[in-house]
Design a protein around this motif. Structure first.
Motif, PDB file in Angstrom:
ATOM      1  N   LEU A   1      26.593  45.408  45.840  1.00 41.09           N
ATOM      2  CA  LEU A   1      27.940  45.978  45.827  1.00 41.09           C
ATOM      3  C   LEU A   1      28.853  45.261  46.814  1.00 41.09           C
ATOM      4  N   LYS A   2      28.326  44.954  47.993  1.00 41.73           N
ATOM      5  CA  LYS A   2      29.114  44.193  48.980  1.00 41.73           C
ATOM      6  C   LYS A   2      29.457  42.814  48.447  1.00 41.73           C
ATOM      7  N   ASP A   3      28.474  42.148  47.825  1.00 35.93           N
ATOM      8  CA  ASP A   3      28.726  40.828  47.252  1.00 35.93           C
ATOM      9  C   ASP A   3      29.767  40.910  46.135  1.00 35.93           C
ATOM     10  N   TYR A   4      29.632  41.925  45.286  1.00 43.32           N
ATOM     11  CA  TYR A   4      30.591  42.114  44.197  1.00 43.32           C
ATOM     12  C   TYR A   4      32.010  42.270  44.756  1.00 43.32           C
ATOM     13  N   ASN A   5      32.162  43.119  45.770  1.00 43.19           N
ATOM     14  CA  ASN A   5      33.484  43.335  46.356  1.00 43.19           C
ATOM     15  C   ASN A   5      34.022  42.080  47.029  1.00 43.19           C
ATOM     16  N   ARG A   6      33.147  41.337  47.685  1.00 47.33           N
ATOM     17  CA  ARG A   6      33.566  40.092  48.347  1.00 47.33           C
ATOM     18  C   ARG A   6      34.044  39.079  47.309  1.00 47.33           C
ATOM     19  N   TYR A   7      33.272  38.899  46.248  1.00 46.16           N
ATOM     20  CA  TYR A   7      33.659  37.949  45.211  1.00 46.16           C
ATOM     21  C   TYR A   7      34.906  38.408  44.453  1.00 46.16           C
ATOM     22  N   THR A   8      35.058  39.715  44.273  1.00 42.40           N
ATOM     23  CA  THR A   8      36.247  40.229  43.598  1.00 42.40           C
ATOM     24  C   THR A   8      37.502  39.927  44.410  1.00 42.40           C
ATOM     25  N   CYS A   9      37.445  40.140  45.709  1.00 43.42           N
ATOM     26  CA  CYS A   9      38.583  39.815  46.579  1.00 43.42           C
ATOM     27  C   CYS A   9      38.875  38.322  46.559  1.00 43.42           C
ATOM     28  N   MET A  10      37.818  37.528  46.617  1.00 38.83           N
ATOM     29  CA  MET A  10      37.962  36.081  46.572  1.00 38.83           C
ATOM     30  C   MET A  10      38.623  35.653  45.261  1.00 38.83           C
ATOM     31  N   LEU A  11      38.191  36.246  44.159  1.00 42.42           N
ATOM     32  CA  LEU A  11      38.738  35.910  42.846  1.00 42.42           C
ATOM     33  C   LEU A  11      40.214  36.264  42.760  1.00 42.42           C
ATOM     34  N   GLN A  12      40.595  37.416  43.263  1.00 43.65           N
ATOM     35  CA  GLN A  12      42.000  37.813  43.245  1.00 43.65           C
ATOM     36  C   GLN A  12      42.861  36.822  44.022  1.00 43.65           C
ATOM     37  N   LYS A  13      42.374  36.391  45.178  1.00 42.37           N
ATOM     38  CA  LYS A  13      43.117  35.428  45.994  1.00 42.37           C
ATOM     39  C   LYS A  13      43.222  34.078  45.298  1.00 42.37           C
ATOM     40  N   LEU A  14      42.114  33.614  44.724  1.00 43.58           N
ATOM     41  CA  LEU A  14      42.126  32.325  44.029  1.00 43.58           C
ATOM     42  C   LEU A  14      43.089  32.341  42.845  1.00 43.58           C
ATOM     43  N   LYS A  15      43.047  33.416  42.067  1.00 44.31           N
ATOM     44  CA  LYS A  15      43.942  33.516  40.909  1.00 44.31           C
ATOM     45  C   LYS A  15      45.400  33.587  41.344  1.00 44.31           C
ATOM     46  N   ALA A  16      45.685  34.338  42.394  1.00 48.22           N
ATOM     47  CA  ALA A  16      47.063  34.446  42.894  1.00 48.22           C
ATOM     48  C   ALA A  16      47.568  33.087  43.361  1.00 48.22           C
ATOM     49  N   GLU A  17      46.726  32.361  44.078  1.00 48.84           N
ATOM     50  CA  GLU A  17      47.111  31.025  44.557  1.00 48.84           C
ATOM     51  C   GLU A  17      47.352  30.072  43.380  1.00 48.84           C
ATOM     52  N   TYR A  18      46.435  30.099  42.419  1.00 49.17           N
ATOM     53  CA  TYR A  18      46.579  29.232  41.251  1.00 49.17           C
ATOM     54  C   TYR A  18      47.874  29.561  40.498  1.00 49.17           C
ATOM     55  N   GLU A  19      48.117  30.838  40.257  1.00 46.67           N
ATOM     56  CA  GLU A  19      49.282  31.240  39.481  1.00 46.67           C
ATOM     57  C   GLU A  19      50.584  30.941  40.216  1.00 46.67           C
ATOM     58  N   GLN A  20      50.556  30.999  41.525  1.00 43.76           N
ATOM     59  CA  GLN A  20      51.738  30.643  42.317  1.00 43.76           C
ATOM     60  C   GLN A  20      52.078  29.159  42.122  1.00 43.76           C
ATOM     61  N   LEU A  21      51.045  28.333  42.048  1.00 41.37           N
ATOM     62  CA  LEU A  21      51.252  26.893  41.910  1.00 41.37           C
ATOM     63  C   LEU A  21      51.473  26.437  40.473  1.00 41.37           C
ATOM     64  N   TYR A  22      50.727  27.035  39.519  1.00 44.75           N
ATOM     65  CA  TYR A  22      50.685  26.483  38.165  1.00 44.75           C
ATOM     66  C   TYR A  22      51.103  27.434  37.048  1.00 44.75           C
ATOM     67  N   GLY A  23      51.289  28.702  37.351  1.00 42.10           N
ATOM     68  CA  GLY A  23      51.660  29.652  36.310  1.00 42.10           C
ATOM     69  C   GLY A  23      50.500  30.549  35.923  1.00 42.10           C
ATOM     70  N   PRO A  24      50.746  31.454  34.974  1.00 38.73           N
ATOM     71  CA  PRO A  24      49.752  32.480  34.642  1.00 38.73           C
ATOM     72  C   PRO A  24      48.471  31.926  34.022  1.00 38.73           C
ATOM     73  N   LEU A  25      47.363  32.588  34.340  1.00 40.20           N
ATOM     74  CA  LEU A  25      46.066  32.245  33.779  1.00 40.20           C
ATOM     75  C   LEU A  25      45.769  33.036  32.519  1.00 40.20           C
ATOM     76  N   ALA A  26      46.375  34.197  32.389  1.00 36.62           N
ATOM     77  CA  ALA A  26      46.088  35.067  31.250  1.00 36.62           C
ATOM     78  C   ALA A  26      47.372  35.745  30.791  1.00 36.62           C
ATOM     79  N   LEU A  27      47.367  36.127  29.554  1.00 34.29           N
ATOM     80  CA  LEU A  27      48.519  36.800  28.978  1.00 34.29           C
ATOM     81  C   LEU A  27      48.089  38.188  28.514  1.00 34.29           C
ATOM     82  N   HIS A  28      47.806  39.043  29.475  1.00 33.93           N
ATOM     83  CA  HIS A  28      47.341  40.391  29.159  1.00 33.93           C
ATOM     84  C   HIS A  28      47.957  41.399  30.110  1.00 33.93           C
ATOM     85  N   GLY A  29      49.145  41.132  30.577  1.00 33.10           N
ATOM     86  CA  GLY A  29      49.796  42.058  31.485  1.00 33.10           C
ATOM     87  C   GLY A  29      49.242  42.038  32.896  1.00 33.10           C
TER      88      GLY A  29
END
Length: 88
Positions: free
Chosen positions: A39-67
């Motif tokens: 559960l700790k690993d899941y939460n750590r990776y989930t936070c990491m994923l949110q940050k990575l996606k936010a950084e990517y989308e800030q630089l390059y645009g949206p990764l998904a089109l699902h709201g």
């Protein structure tokens, strides 16, 4: 084929790896809901994923089109190549 710069490809690969880890850990937790380490690993990776996606989308645009990803004007979603059009 569309060629992406090296940093963009690295970011996409990192997002895919971390997302894979969250999916696998989520499946594991379905059958082991009391595993605190998982559960700790899941939460750590989930936070990491949110940050990575936010950084990517800030630089390059949206990764998904699902709201899940707001976009800027003008609508940029259709300007991006489809995954099979990317030359990695």
């Amino acid at each position: 084929m569309h060629r992406y710069d090296k940093r963009r490809v690295q970011m996409l690969e990192e997002i895919m790896m971390v997302e894979f880890a969250t999916i696998e850990l989520g499946l594991f937790l379905d059958t082991h809901p009391y595993d605190m380490r998982a559960l700790k690993d899941y939460n750590r990776y989930t936070c990491m994923l949110q940050k990575l996606k936010a950084e990517y989308e800030q630089l390059y645009g949206p990764l998904a089109l699902h709201g899940t990803s707001p976009t800027q004007f003008p609508w940029k979603w259709v300007e991006e190549p489809w995954p099979w059009e990317i030359e990695y």
